[in-house]
Design a protein around this motif. Structure first.
Motif, PDB file in Angstrom:
ATOM      1  N   LEU A  49       0.836  -1.191   0.000  1.00 44.55           N
ATOM      2  CA  LEU A  49       0.000   0.000   0.000  1.00 44.55           C
ATOM      3  C   LEU A  49       0.874   1.246   0.000  1.00 44.55           C
ATOM      4  O   LEU A  49       2.068   1.182   0.293  1.00 44.55           O
ATOM      5  N   ALA A  50       0.294   2.376  -0.327  1.00 43.61           N
ATOM      6  CA  ALA A  50       1.025   3.638  -0.332  1.00 43.61           C
ATOM      7  C   ALA A  50       1.606   3.891   1.055  1.00 43.61           C
ATOM      8  O   ALA A  50       0.986   3.552   2.072  1.00 43.61           O
ATOM      9  N   PRO A  51       2.810   4.465   1.110  1.00 44.01           N
ATOM     10  CA  PRO A  51       3.439   4.732   2.403  1.00 44.01           C
ATOM     11  C   PRO A  51       2.516   5.543   3.320  1.00 44.01           C
ATOM     12  O   PRO A  51       1.877   6.501   2.897  1.00 44.01           O
ATOM     13  N   GLY A  52       2.455   5.113   4.565  1.00 40.16           N
ATOM     14  CA  GLY A  52       1.669   5.831   5.558  1.00 40.16           C
ATOM     15  C   GLY A  52       0.208   5.446   5.630  1.00 40.16           C
ATOM     16  O   GLY A  52      -0.499   5.898   6.526  1.00 40.16           O
ATOM     17  N   TYR A  53      -0.272   4.614   4.692  1.00 37.61           N
ATOM     18  CA  TYR A  53      -1.680   4.220   4.725  1.00 37.61           C
ATOM     19  C   TYR A  53      -1.850   3.011   5.633  1.00 37.61           C
ATOM     20  O   TYR A  53      -1.177   1.995   5.468  1.00 37.61           O
ATOM     21  N   ASN A  54      -2.750   3.132   6.590  1.00 39.91           N
ATOM     22  CA  ASN A  54      -3.062   2.022   7.486  1.00 39.91           C
ATOM     23  C   ASN A  54      -4.447   1.491   7.128  1.00 39.91           C
ATOM     24  O   ASN A  54      -5.445   2.189   7.334  1.00 39.91           O
ATOM     25  N   PHE A  59      -9.201  -5.563   5.779  1.00 39.88           N
ATOM     26  CA  PHE A  59      -8.759  -5.162   4.436  1.00 39.88           C
ATOM     27  C   PHE A  59      -8.091  -6.303   3.693  1.00 39.88           C
ATOM     28  O   PHE A  59      -8.319  -6.499   2.502  1.00 39.88           O
ATOM     29  N   TRP A  60      -7.257  -7.076   4.365  1.00 37.94           N
ATOM     30  CA  TRP A  60      -6.479  -8.130   3.705  1.00 37.94           C
ATOM     31  C   TRP A  60      -7.285  -9.399   3.464  1.00 37.94           C
ATOM     32  O   TRP A  60      -6.817 -10.303   2.782  1.00 37.94           O
ATOM     33  N   ASP A  61      -8.502  -9.471   3.997  1.00 36.87           N
ATOM     34  CA  ASP A  61      -9.290 -10.699   3.894  1.00 36.87           C
ATOM     35  C   ASP A  61      -9.790 -10.993   2.489  1.00 36.87           C
ATOM     36  O   ASP A  61      -9.918 -12.151   2.107  1.00 36.87           O
ATOM     37  N   ASP A  62     -10.107  -9.972   1.715  1.00 42.32           N
ATOM     38  CA  ASP A  62     -10.665 -10.162   0.376  1.00 42.32           C
ATOM     39  C   ASP A  62      -9.635  -9.748  -0.671  1.00 42.32           C
ATOM     40  O   ASP A  62      -9.471  -8.562  -0.968  1.00 42.32           O
ATOM     41  N   ARG A  63      -8.963 -10.731  -1.230  1.00 43.11           N
ATOM     42  CA  ARG A  63      -7.884 -10.459  -2.183  1.00 43.11           C
ATOM     43  C   ARG A  63      -8.384  -9.685  -3.406  1.00 43.11           C
ATOM     44  O   ARG A  63      -7.725  -8.759  -3.878  1.00 43.11           O
ATOM     45  N   ASP A  64      -9.522 -10.075  -3.946  1.00 45.43           N
ATOM     46  CA  ASP A  64     -10.039  -9.423  -5.150  1.00 45.43           C
ATOM     47  C   ASP A  64     -10.392  -7.957  -4.902  1.00 45.43           C
ATOM     48  O   ASP A  64     -10.118  -7.098  -5.734  1.00 45.43           O
ATOM     49  N   LYS A  65     -10.996  -7.661  -3.745  1.00 35.92           N
ATOM     50  CA  LYS A  65     -11.392  -6.279  -3.443  1.00 35.92           C
ATOM     51  C   LYS A  65     -10.202  -5.362  -3.226  1.00 35.92           C
ATOM     52  O   LYS A  65     -10.195  -4.215  -3.649  1.00 35.92           O
ATOM     53  N   ARG A  66      -9.177  -5.838  -2.552  1.00 39.52           N
ATOM     54  CA  ARG A  66      -8.054  -4.990  -2.201  1.00 39.52           C
ATOM     55  C   ARG A  66      -7.001  -4.904  -3.300  1.00 39.52           C
ATOM     56  O   ARG A  66      -6.155  -4.033  -3.296  1.00 39.52           O
ATOM     57  N   GLN A  67      -7.058  -5.800  -4.279  1.00 38.15           N
ATOM     58  CA  GLN A  67      -6.018  -5.874  -5.302  1.00 38.15           C
ATOM     59  C   GLN A  67      -5.820  -4.557  -6.059  1.00 38.15           C
ATOM     60  O   GLN A  67      -4.701  -4.158  -6.348  1.00 38.15           O
TER      61      GLN A  67
END
Length: 142
Positions: A49-54, A59-67
């Motif tokens: 993810l972009a630096p500094g983004y939490n 968020f990490w649970d759905d690979r397709d959504k977060r890709q």
């Protein structure tokens, strides 16, 4: 040259592998390294993810959504140098089509990768732009 000395592609690939270990992506960890025309390291990068983004919980649970939010290792790497400064890029996975286009735009002459990415047009793009694209699967990681 000593028989135990790493080749430049092996050296770059080992650096890319170490960079991949920093990736926060639980599904695919990709690393990249750039060397200049004297084979000096310009930088290393990884996908994330972009630096500094939490990210929010889950968020990490759905690979397709977060890709679509993930920044590829090659894009992060190119942010570390200007066009024409890097000669070699090594990536742990063959660049996707968009990343291959970006690497060509940055004037990269040689690209080494470990794993094949079958949905990429990288070989065709490399041929058109006369960029060396070569798989390096043997290098020390210990």
């Amino acid at each position: 040259m000593s028989a135990s000395r790493l080749s430049i592609p092996q050296y770059a690939m080992a650096l890319a592998h170490v960079a991949s270990l920093r990736s926060e992506d639980p599904y695919r960890k990709v690393g990249a390294a750039a060397l200049d025309f004297d084979n000096r390291v310009i930088g290393t990068a990884y996908n994330g993810l972009a630096p500094g983004y939490n990210p929010p919980p889950g968020f990490w649970d759905d690979r397709d959504k977060r890709q679509k939010f993930m920044l590829h290792a090659e894009v992060n790497l190119c942010s570390l140098f200007r066009r024409g400064e890097a000669k070699i890029v090594a990536t742990t996975t063959m660049p996707c089509t968009a990343c291959m286009q970006t690497l060509c735009a940055y004037g990269i002459k040689e690209i080494y990768y470990r794993e094949i990415y079958h949905v990429s047009d990288a070989p065709e793009i490399a041929a058109l732009y006369q960029v060396k694209l070569e798989q390096v699967s043997e290098f020390p990681i210990c």
